[in-house]
Enzyme design. Structure first.
Site, PDB file in Angstrom:
ATOM      1  N   LYS A 118       0.850  -1.193   0.000  1.00 13.06           N
ATOM      2  CA  LYS A 118       0.000   0.000   0.000  1.00 13.06           C
ATOM      3  C   LYS A 118       0.885   1.242   0.000  1.00 13.06           C
ATOM      4  O   LYS A 118       0.946   1.996   0.976  1.00 13.06           O
ATOM      5  CB  LYS A 118      -0.939  -0.022   1.201  1.00 13.06           C
ATOM      6  N   ALA A 152      -2.894  -6.493  10.012  1.00 11.90           N
ATOM      7  CA  ALA A 152      -2.242  -7.783  10.223  1.00 11.90           C
ATOM      8  C   ALA A 152      -2.452  -8.301  11.641  1.00 11.90           C
ATOM      9  O   ALA A 152      -2.613  -9.501  11.868  1.00 11.90           O
ATOM     10  CB  ALA A 152      -0.745  -7.650   9.933  1.00 11.90           C
ATOM     11  N   LYS A 203      -5.035   6.751   1.836  1.00 12.28           N
ATOM     12  CA  LYS A 203      -5.565   6.577   3.195  1.00 12.28           C
ATOM     13  C   LYS A 203      -4.444   6.604   4.224  1.00 12.28           C
ATOM     14  O   LYS A 203      -4.654   7.002   5.375  1.00 12.28           O
ATOM     15  CB  LYS A 203      -6.407   5.306   3.279  1.00 12.28           C
ATOM     16  N   ARG A 267       0.070   2.169  11.999  1.00  8.84           N
ATOM     17  CA  ARG A 267       1.404   2.762  12.168  1.00  8.84           C
ATOM     18  C   ARG A 267       1.454   4.173  11.600  1.00  8.84           C
ATOM     19  O   ARG A 267       2.240   5.006  12.065  1.00  8.84           O
ATOM     20  CB  ARG A 267       2.462   1.860  11.536  1.00  8.84           C
ATOM     21  N   ASN A 268       0.628   4.456  10.575  1.00  9.63           N
ATOM     22  CA  ASN A 268       0.610   5.807  10.012  1.00  9.63           C
ATOM     23  C   ASN A 268      -0.005   6.802  10.990  1.00  9.63           C
ATOM     24  O   ASN A 268       0.508   7.907  11.165  1.00  9.63           O
ATOM     25  CB  ASN A 268      -0.161   5.814   8.688  1.00  9.63           C
TER      26      ASN A 268
END
EC number: 1.1.1.94
Length: 340
Positions: A118, A152, A203, A267-268
């Site tokens: 991604k 995940a 996103k 994480r973003n």
């Protein structure tokens, strides 16, 4: 030789990458009931030794049992790819070229190439499908793109999740969907390859924006406005790049945006939150020890925005903070006046 998908009764699949998402994908494949052979490329030799001995990835999702046959965890990506008819690429976009070092065009010929990435390839400023087509001559109808929403960590816990498989060839998308579906993974099929790829890139940038705002102390009321503006900005961008009849409120677009903007596993969002609290980019990267795709994507998307003369205020805010080192308080304050 061209792959004849109608005559193959048992597929061989390779997963290229060893992070959390790649580990989760190996689990998805292993938990699927269809007959198949799975190979896994893992970068570090010490991790391979550990996986072979203890059946767990020591670095990511270490609680997940690795159910692979002996000698199917490999350190040679080319060997893994040449052994299979379906290749799933699952590295951070910035490291894909490093992972594919030594892989040549004939090694990918006739195979279904799946991108679970991604992000955008930084130097070429291309989404993964375009990069594979231009660099390795992979036909566009041999490429399948996987979209979320799907973290995940929740896959590792076998929480019910949904994935979208997009390809110009819906039969190939269905083949990959069938191999990854199981009792906790439901699959949707789409032909909107560019929309799914660019939506997944954007996103991550919007999750960074949400994290920056949260780090600055903006509350849930503002976050709701930010995300509702973000989905409209995403729709505007993908329609400008690839006009099509797509439903932006579908789970692969809006759902993936929501989970990335709000989830504790994002994480973003975490990276953006640290930036909002005053971390430098370098210190945030060091502390996370994981790749936030939105950081690299912000620079790449900004080039596309500039080239096409698009008005993208949320993406612009993130870029100004991360790359032009503008104060987050000032940039978010400017942005807030443009939101509706």
């Amino acid at each position: 030789m061209v792959l004849n998908t109608q005559k193959i009764s048992q597929h061989t699949v390779s997963v290229i990458g060893s992070g959390s998402w790649a580990t989760a994908m190996v689990k998805m494949l292993a938990d699927n009931k269809l007959e198949k052979e799975i190979f896994w490329w893992v970068r570090k030799e010490e991790d391979i030794e550990y996986i072979n001995r203890y059946r767990h990835n020591p670095t990511y999702l270490s609680a997940v049992e690795v159910k692979l046959e002996e000698n199917h965890v490999l350190s040679d990506a080319r060997q893994a790819i040449r052994s299979t008819d379906i290749v799933i690429l699952n590295t951070p976009a910035a490291y894909l070229k490093l992972a594919l070092q030594g892989v040549e065009k004939p090694d990918l010929e006739g195979k279904i190439i799946v991108s679970a990435i991604k992000g955008i390839i930084p130097d070429e400023n291309l989404i993964v499908g375009e990069y594979l087509n231009q660099t390795y001559d992979v036909p566009l109808d041999h490429i399948v793109v996987i979209g979320g929403p799907c973290h995940a960590e929740e896959v590792s816990q076998e929480k019910l999740s949904y994935l979208t498989f997009a390809s110009k060839d819906l039969d190939k998308a269905q083949i990959v969907a069938d191999l990854l579906s199981n009792r906790y993974i439901n699959a949707n099929i789409s032909d909107d390859v560019l929309g799914v790829e660019y939506g997944a890139v954007l996103k991550n940038i919007y999750a960074l924006a949400g994290g920056i705002c949260h780090g600055l102390g903006y509350g849930d009321n503002f976050q709701a406005v930010l995300v509702s503006n973000a989905i409209r900005e995403m729709e505007f961008f993908v329609q400008e790049i690839d006009p099509a009849d797509r439903e932006i409120n579908a789970s692969v677009y809006l759902g993936d945006l929501l989970v990335t903007a709000y989830s504790q596993f994002s994480r973003n969002r975490t990276f953006g939150n640290m930036i909002g609290k005053g971390y430098t980019v370098q210190s945030a990267q060091l502390e996370m020890n994981m790749v936030a795709e939105g950081y690299y994507a912000s620079d790449c998307i900004q080039s596309i925005i500039h080239k096409n003369e698009l008005e993208m205020p949320i993406c612009n805010m993130v870029y100004q903070v991360l790359y032009n080192h503008q104060p987050a308080t000032f940039e978010v304050s400017k942005l807030a006046k443009k939101l509706t």
